[in-house]
Motif scaffolding. Structure first.
Motif, short mmCIF file in Angstrom:
data_model
loop_
_atom_site.label_atom_id
_atom_site.label_comp_id
_atom_site.label_asym_id
_atom_site.label_seq_id
_atom_site.Cartn_x
_atom_site.Cartn_y
_atom_site.Cartn_z
N GLY A 66 -0.64 -0.10 -7.61
CA GLY A 66 0.47 -0.87 -7.07
C GLY A 66 1.53 -1.12 -8.12
N PHE A 105 2.57 -6.30 -7.23
CA PHE A 105 1.14 -6.50 -7.03
C PHE A 105 0.38 -6.96 -8.27
CE2 PHE A 105 2.47 -3.19 -4.01
CZ PHE A 105 2.13 -3.81 -2.82
N THR A 155 -3.71 -3.67 -9.85
CA THR A 155 -4.00 -3.69 -8.42
C THR A 155 -3.95 -2.26 -7.87
OG1 THR A 155 -3.04 -5.88 -8.19
CG2 THR A 155 -3.33 -4.61 -6.18
N LEU A 207 -6.00 -3.80 -0.83
CA LEU A 207 -5.49 -4.14 -2.15
C LEU A 207 -6.67 -4.63 -2.98
CD1 LEU A 207 -2.44 -6.17 -0.90
CD2 LEU A 207 -2.31 -3.96 -2.01
#
Length: 98
Positions: free
Chosen positions: A56, A61, A65, A76
């Motif tokens: 991410g 994020f 992540t 996630l």
């Protein structure tokens, strides 16, 4: 996906992930950095043909992540504890066997 299919998927994913991590670690002779562990984790998850895996954006994020897409689901995963555990255990193992 029903509960039985979900449980089977989880078992298969865990098996693929851990076997891949162990294989890749067996080929490494030095200590690991957090970045190197992140590469191992992403590589291990991409061995499953039905998963799309990417890191991410840090701004949106956070630093560690993973975005994992499976069918129409997006998961996630904050993997900092996993990164730390693999890095610490591997580095302690390599230092004790040297």
């Amino acid at each position: 996906m029903n509960a039985e299919e979900s449980a089977e998927f989880q078992r298969e994913l865990a098996k693929t992930f851990f076997l891949s991590i162990l294989k890749d670690l067996g080929e490494i002779d030095e200590t690991l950095s957090d970045f190197e562990v992140k590469v191992l984790i992403q590589k291990a998850l991409t061995h499953h043909p039905e998963l799309q895996v990417e890191w991410g954006e840090m701004d949106r994020f956070g630093q560690n992540t993973l975005l994992v897409k499976y069918q129409n689901n997006l998961l996630l995963i904050e993997v900092s504890p996993l990164i730390n555990a693999i890095r610490i255990l591997w580095n302690e193992y390599k230092n004790s066997s040297a």
